[in-house]
Design a protein around this motif. Sequence first.
Motif: not given
Length: 353
Positions: A338-353
Amino acid sequence: MPRQVSWLVEGGTIETIEIAREPYRAQLLNLGAALRILEVPDRDGAAANVVLGYRDLEEYRGHPRFYGAVAGRYANRIGGARFSLDGVEHRVAANNGANSLHSGPLGFDQQYWTIERHDAASVTFGLLSPDGFNGFPGNLHTQLRYALEEDGLAIAFTATTDRPTIVNLTHHAYFNLAGEASGRSILDHMLQIPASRMTPVDATLIPTGGYREVVGTPFDFRTPHAIGRDIGAEDEQLRLGHGYDHNFVIDGDFGKRRRVATLFDPGTGRVLDMESTEPGVQLYTGNHLANGAPGTGGGIYAARGGLCLEPQKFPDSPNKPGFPSARLDPGATYRHDMAFRFRVAATVKEAFA
């Protein structure tokens, strides 16, 4: 009968182990092989600890919140604290009414794990759980490796046994992507789980053995939305769990690591992509967190101040023939990546693209 054990771990020294790889830093404990601190940057590059834990290390002894710990040897619940293998009934330690939760008192979360290897960005823990402990058959040798990678924290479990047994290992991190010390709840976090079914439970939170389609219910996270949107809905399953405390059946085949959930905090821009090889993921929204001991940052967590996403076999699988098997035989190796992968997003659309 299961060997009688105390609710409190006795003796031993709780040690901290640190690993780091820019931009992440983690602090681990030998007790429970627990993840106490995980620092992750937000969209502005400011780091914060995103997992819940105790300020005082001694609080990790004997408290049933499982902050950042390994849950095992069988994570989640076993109905009636019993199961059968090859026609032999095994009675395990009950600690959740008549049921066993995370394998009873002094489960893997309350064991001192051996540090087998340690370098700047990784650590490997080992544990021998003896035959009969808490009622489980077989000497179980378990290894757990944490490794910070360029996009987060990878976790690998392996286990072997000398007798037929059951194994279901998961990581019990509580996340708050706004920051452990932010004082914010997780109700405005947005969540996506690629699951068209869940396993409904009875009044003691043991699965009935059937499946429920999530479409048209508060359990439909296939399209991302805020966790707080439906948590108070009129739904019998939410009433039984006092919120979400349920297993979701991840769509598609299991056995290879793939995304099982995505969590997004709009305030900080942090995004967590949870990966696992297991068939299900338990969503627990911290419904009973209030009034505990001070957290890592010194504050007292409120109810729903953190949430768990626990990839695993389904609860009570040993007693549900229609669920994926948790059996492990001599000569075979249990694996859960398993893994916890992190990133950042400016918008909801970007977060769940």
